[in-house]
Design a protein around this motif. Structure first.
Motif, PDB file in Angstrom:
ATOM      1  N   VAL A  40       0.966  -1.171  -0.049  1.00 53.55           N
ATOM      2  CA  VAL A  40      -0.094   0.164  -0.084  1.00 53.55           C
ATOM      3  C   VAL A  40       1.000   1.518  -0.190  1.00 53.55           C
ATOM      4  N   GLU A  41       0.675   2.057  -0.904  1.00 53.10           N
ATOM      5  CA  GLU A  41       1.390   3.376  -1.088  1.00 53.10           C
ATOM      6  C   GLU A  41       1.197   4.395   0.120  1.00 53.10           C
ATOM      7  N   THR A  42       2.407   4.732   0.635  1.00 53.78           N
ATOM      8  CA  THR A  42       2.366   5.699   1.668  1.00 53.78           C
ATOM      9  C   THR A  42       2.621   7.287   1.348  1.00 53.78           C
TER      10      THR A  42
ATOM     11  N   GLY B 237      -2.469   5.666  -1.055  1.00 58.39           N
ATOM     12  CA  GLY B 237      -3.489   4.566  -0.540  1.00 58.39           C
ATOM     13  C   GLY B 237      -3.712   3.462  -1.741  1.00 58.39           C
ATOM     14  N   ASP B 238      -2.989   3.680  -2.667  1.00 61.69           N
ATOM     15  CA  ASP B 238      -3.030   2.633  -3.901  1.00 61.69           C
ATOM     16  C   ASP B 238      -2.494   1.198  -3.254  1.00 61.69           C
ATOM     17  N   THR B 239      -3.283   0.180  -3.735  1.00 63.04           N
ATOM     18  CA  THR B 239      -2.994  -1.085  -3.558  1.00 63.04           C
ATOM     19  C   THR B 239      -2.023  -1.578  -4.589  1.00 63.04           C
ATOM     20  N   ILE B 240      -1.078  -2.138  -4.537  1.00 64.49           N
ATOM     21  CA  ILE B 240       0.020  -2.489  -5.500  1.00 64.49           C
ATOM     22  C   ILE B 240       0.136  -4.053  -5.448  1.00 64.49           C
ATOM     23  N   TYR B 241       0.039  -4.808  -6.546  1.00 65.51           N
ATOM     24  CA  TYR B 241      -0.005  -6.198  -6.515  1.00 65.51           C
ATOM     25  C   TYR B 241       1.125  -6.696  -7.325  1.00 65.51           C
ATOM     26  N   GLU B 242       2.021  -5.843  -8.060  1.00 66.88           N
ATOM     27  CA  GLU B 242       3.220  -6.076  -8.318  1.00 66.88           C
ATOM     28  C   GLU B 242       4.265  -5.104  -8.191  1.00 66.88           C
TER      29      GLU B 242
ATOM     30  N   SER C 254      -5.239  11.497  10.873  1.00 64.90           N
ATOM     31  CA  SER C 254      -4.936  12.274   9.487  1.00 64.90           C
ATOM     32  C   SER C 254      -5.495  11.737   8.300  1.00 64.90           C
ATOM     33  N   ASP C 255      -5.620  12.574   7.413  1.00 68.80           N
ATOM     34  CA  ASP C 255      -6.108  12.128   6.163  1.00 68.80           C
ATOM     35  C   ASP C 255      -5.185  11.076   5.537  1.00 68.80           C
ATOM     36  N   LYS C 256      -4.150  11.256   5.695  1.00 71.60           N
ATOM     37  CA  LYS C 256      -3.001  10.284   5.084  1.00 71.60           C
ATOM     38  C   LYS C 256      -3.042   8.776   5.539  1.00 71.60           C
ATOM     39  N   ALA C 257      -3.186   8.949   7.133  1.00 70.13           N
ATOM     40  CA  ALA C 257      -3.562   7.463   7.730  1.00 70.13           C
ATOM     41  C   ALA C 257      -4.979   7.020   7.285  1.00 70.13           C
ATOM     42  N   ARG C 258      -5.926   8.041   7.190  1.00 69.60           N
ATOM     43  CA  ARG C 258      -7.055   7.232   6.643  1.00 69.60           C
ATOM     44  C   ARG C 258      -7.041   6.650   5.158  1.00 69.60           C
ATOM     45  N   SER C 259      -6.309   7.352   4.288  1.00 68.18           N
ATOM     46  CA  SER C 259      -6.094   7.237   3.001  1.00 68.18           C
ATOM     47  C   SER C 259      -5.382   5.658   3.011  1.00 68.18           C
ATOM     48  N   VAL C 260      -4.524   5.495   3.815  1.00 69.38           N
ATOM     49  CA  VAL C 260      -3.722   4.385   3.851  1.00 69.38           C
ATOM     50  C   VAL C 260      -4.581   3.164   4.287  1.00 69.38           C
ATOM     51  N   GLY C 261      -5.107   3.666   5.525  1.00 66.04           N
ATOM     52  CA  GLY C 261      -6.278   2.487   5.929  1.00 66.04           C
ATOM     53  C   GLY C 261      -7.206   2.139   4.875  1.00 66.04           C
ATOM     54  N   GLY C 262      -7.550   3.161   4.145  1.00 64.41           N
ATOM     55  CA  GLY C 262      -8.393   2.451   3.203  1.00 64.41           C
ATOM     56  C   GLY C 262      -7.915   1.593   2.037  1.00 64.41           C
ATOM     57  N   GLY C 263      -6.873   1.717   1.647  1.00 64.23           N
ATOM     58  CA  GLY C 263      -5.972   0.888   0.768  1.00 64.23           C
ATOM     59  C   GLY C 263      -5.658  -0.501   1.430  1.00 64.23           C
ATOM     60  N   VAL C 264      -5.580  -0.641   2.698  1.00 62.05           N
ATOM     61  CA  VAL C 264      -5.491  -1.716   3.407  1.00 62.05           C
ATOM     62  C   VAL C 264      -6.417  -2.580   3.480  1.00 62.05           C
ATOM     63  N   LEU C 265      -7.701  -1.838   3.887  1.00 59.34           N
ATOM     64  CA  LEU C 265      -9.104  -2.330   3.806  1.00 59.34           C
ATOM     65  C   LEU C 265      -9.644  -2.685   2.505  1.00 59.34           C
ATOM     66  N   GLU C 266      -9.171  -2.354   1.599  1.00 59.72           N
ATOM     67  CA  GLU C 266      -9.507  -2.583   0.170  1.00 59.72           C
ATOM     68  C   GLU C 266      -8.998  -4.024  -0.232  1.00 59.72           C
TER      69      GLU C 266
ATOM     70  N   ARG D 133     -11.049  -7.557  -0.570  1.00 59.98           N
ATOM     71  CA  ARG D 133     -10.882  -8.169  -1.778  1.00 59.98           C
ATOM     72  C   ARG D 133     -10.354  -9.767  -1.329  1.00 59.98           C
ATOM     73  N   PHE D 134      -9.507  -9.918  -0.581  1.00 61.93           N
ATOM     74  CA  PHE D 134      -9.024 -11.081  -0.213  1.00 61.93           C
ATOM     75  C   PHE D 134     -10.214 -12.089   0.562  1.00 61.93           C
ATOM     76  N   ASP D 135     -10.955 -11.280   1.394  1.00 64.29           N
ATOM     77  CA  ASP D 135     -11.979 -12.062   2.117  1.00 64.29           C
ATOM     78  C   ASP D 135     -13.109 -12.315   0.999  1.00 64.29           C
ATOM     79  N   HIS D 136     -13.501 -11.624   0.096  1.00 67.78           N
ATOM     80  CA  HIS D 136     -14.195 -12.110  -0.904  1.00 67.78           C
ATOM     81  C   HIS D 136     -13.846 -13.132  -1.732  1.00 67.78           C
ATOM     82  N   MET D 137     -12.627 -13.441  -1.837  1.00 68.38           N
ATOM     83  CA  MET D 137     -12.027 -14.590  -2.553  1.00 68.38           C
ATOM     84  C   MET D 137     -11.536 -15.926  -2.015  1.00 68.38           C
TER      85      MET D 137
END
Length: 452
Positions: free
Chosen positions: A133-135, A142-147, A241-253, A257-261
Motif C-alpha cells: 500500500v502506497e504511503t 493509498g493505492d494497492t500494488i500487486y506487483e 490524519s487524512d494520510k492515515a485514513r487513506s492508507v487505511g482505506g487501501g489496506v481495507l480494500e 478483496r481477499f475476504d471476498h475470494m
C-alpha cells in the motif's frame, strides 16, 4: 477476520481504525520504547500508559495471548510489546500487515499468513508480501500494488499546509528529550520547543505542535521528535490524519478483496506428463539450483488459503507436495494425455469443495512464473465472474489459466492430449488476460530449453 498489525504508530492506527470499524479482530505489536511523534493519535501510547484511546478505539497493553483474547472479547484492541511478532504463532492470523514503516523489510515473509500486506517502501508485492500500500502523499496515496513496490523513500517529508522539511522538529543532540511545549500548543518560528541532551531545539516555522515524543525518551541527534502544522487546527492534533485514513482505506480494500475470494477458488497443479521430448523426467531436472517442479510448489506456498491439489504419477513429487500440505491425486495413466490429469484433478477438487467458484490450473515446468501474476489472475477472477482468466495476451495465451465453474463441463469433456486452449479458441469473448512477461510463460520442454 483475525488481523495482526505490526506497529502501532499513527499510520498503523489509521489502518486499525478502518479495519476495526469494519468488524475485524485486531492485535497490534510494538517495540519496548515506541518513538511515535503523533502519539495522541497512536495506540502505541498504550505501551507506556497502559491504555490509549484514539477516537472510538481503545488500545490496551497486554503481555500474553490469553490477555489479548480477553481484550478482544471486550471489543478493544490489544497492544503487545513483541518486536518479532511471535504472538502470530498462537494467534494464527488470516492477515498480517507490516506497518512498522522502517522503509525496509525487517523480516516479513509472504508465507507468514494467507494475506500479507506491506505498508510503504521496502516491500515488493509478489516477493515478500501479496500487496503493498502506497504511503507517499500525492495522487497515488493509498493505492494497492500487486506487483512491484511503493515509491522509494525520498527523505523529504510530504507537503502539509505548504511546508515540508520545515515542519519537522529534530533533536539537536543525543540524550533525553524534555518537551517545553505540549501537543496542541501554538508556537512561533525560533521558539524553543524541547531540550534534547540539555540542548535547545527550536521551531523552524509558525504553527501548532501536532506531535511530540513523550518525555524521558532517549534520542539521538537529528532524530525526528516532533511535528508542526501551519494550518493551526487543534482538531487535527487529536484525530487520525487524512494520510492515515487513506492508507487505511487501501489496506481495507486489499483485506476486503481477499475476504471476498478466499476459499472460493482452488489451485490444481499438473505434474504427470511423460516428458517425451525431454527424454527423461524433466520435472527432476535442476533449474537455478533446485528441481524444476519445486519452483511451482514453493510459489504456491504464498496461496495457503486456497485449496491446492497436485496431479502426478511421480512418487517423490507427490511426497513433497503432501509435506507442503498440497493434496495429491495419482495419475496412473499419463499416456491418456493432459485431459486425464485435468479430469482427475477437477473431480477430486469438486468432491472436497463442491461449491468452489473456479479453479486455477498451473503446470510444473514454468520456473520463471511470478507469484504476482498468479495473484493478479485471482484478483481478476474475483471481479469478472463467469470468465476464463489467462496469463499472457490474445496473441500469446499461456499458463496458468483460471476457469470459472461455468466451464467445468467443457473441461470434463476434453480428450487425449487436448488442454484448455482448445476450449478457449472458441470462447474468446469469455477470456480475459493478465499480462505476463514472455520469460514467465516459457516452459521447459526440451533439454536445450535449460540453456536459453
Amino acid at each position: 477476520m483475525k488481523i495482526l498489525i505490526k506497529g502501532a504508530g499513527d499510520l498503523a492506527t489509521g489502518i486499525a481504525s478502518r479495519l476495526y470499524r469494519s468488524g475485524h479482530q485486531i492485535i497490534m505489536t510494538e517495540i519496548e520504547v515506541p518513538l511515535t511523534v503523533r502519539r495522541m493519535v497512536s495506540l502505541s501510547r498504550a505501551v507506556y500508559e497502559g491504555e490509549a484511546v484514539v477516537e472510538d478505539m481503545r488500545g490496551v497493553l497486554v503481555s500474553s495471548m490469553k490477555e489479548a483474547l480477553t481484550i478482544m472479547e471486550a471489543g478493544d484492541i490489544p497492544v503487545i510489546v513483541d518486536p518479532c511478532a511471535r504472538i502470530a504463532d498462537g494467534y494464527q492470523p488470516d492477515v498480517i500487515i507490516d506497518a512498522i514503516l522502517a522503509k525496509k523489510n525487517l523480516g516479513t515473509k509472504i508465507t507468514d499468513a494467507p494475506l500479507v500486506i506491506g505498508v510503504g517502501p521496502g516491500f515488493t508485492a509478489g516477493e515478500d508480501c501479496h500487496c503493498v500500500v502506497e504511503t507517499k502523499r500525492g495522487h497515488t496515496l493509498g493505492d494497492t500494488i500487486y506487483e512491484g513496490s511503493a515509491i522509494p523513500n525520498t527523505g523529504v517529508p510530504g507537503n502539509v499546509g505548504g511546508y515540508t522539511t520545515e515542519r519537522l522538529i529534530r533533536a539537536s543532540a543525543e540524550g533525553v528529550i524534555e518537551p517545553l511545549v505540549s501537543i496542541g500548543d501554538v508556537v512561533k518560528k525560533g521558539q524553543a520547543v524541547a531540550l534534547t541532551g540539555g540542548k535547545e531545539v527550536c521551531a523552524k516555522m509558525d504553527g501548532i505542535v501536532r506531535g511530540m515524543l513523550q518525555p524521558g525518551v532517549r534520542v539521538w541527534e537529528n532524530l525526528k521528535i516532533g511535528d508542526i502544522d501551519a494550518r493551526c487546527e487543534t482538531f487535527h492534533c487529536f484525530t487520525i490524519s487524512d494520510k492515515a485514513r487513506s492508507v487505511g482505506g487501501g489496506v481495507l480494500e486489499a483485506v476486503t478483496r481477499f475476504d471476498h475470494m478466499r476459499r472460493k477458488y482452488a489451485v490444481i497443479i499438473l505434474a504427470a506428463g511423460r516428458s517425451v521430448r525431454f527424454g527423461e523426467n524433466k520435472l527432476l531436472a535442476v533449474v537455478s539450483g533446485k528441481p524444476l517442479y519445486r519452483h511451482t510448489l514453493e510459489r504456491m506456498c504464498a496461496f495457503q488459503d486456497y485449496p491446492q491439489y497436485l496431479v502426478t504419477g511421480y512418487e517423490a513429487i507427490a511426497e513433497e507436495a503432501e509435506r507442503q500440505g498440497i493434496r495429491t491425486v495419482i495419475n496412473k495413466e499419463p499416456e491418456l494425455g493432459i485431459s486425464r490429469s485435468i479430469l482427475l484433478g477437477l473431480e477430486e477438487c469438486l468432491r472436497q469443495n463442491p461449491d468452489i467458484e473456479g479453479v486455477l490450473f498451473s503446470v510444473c515446468d514454468q520456473p520463471n512464473l511470478k507469484t504476482a501474476t498468479i495473484q493478479k489472475i485471482l484478483n481478476m477472477a474475483g471481479v469478472h465472474k463467469g470468465r476464463i482468466i489467462c496469463a499472457g495476451n490474445p496473441g500469446r495465451p499461456g499458463n496458468p489459466v483460471l476457469w470459472d465453474r461455468a466451464f467445468f463441463d467443457d473441461l470434463r469433456n476434453l480428450t487425449g492430449d487436448n488442454g484448455g486452449r482448445q476450449i478457449m479458441s472458441g470462447l474468446q469473448e469469455k477470456v480475459r488476460y493478465v499480462e505476463a512477461q514472455p520469460e514467465e510463460l516459457k516452459d521447459i520442454d526440451q533439454k536445450n530449453d535449460l540453456q536459453e
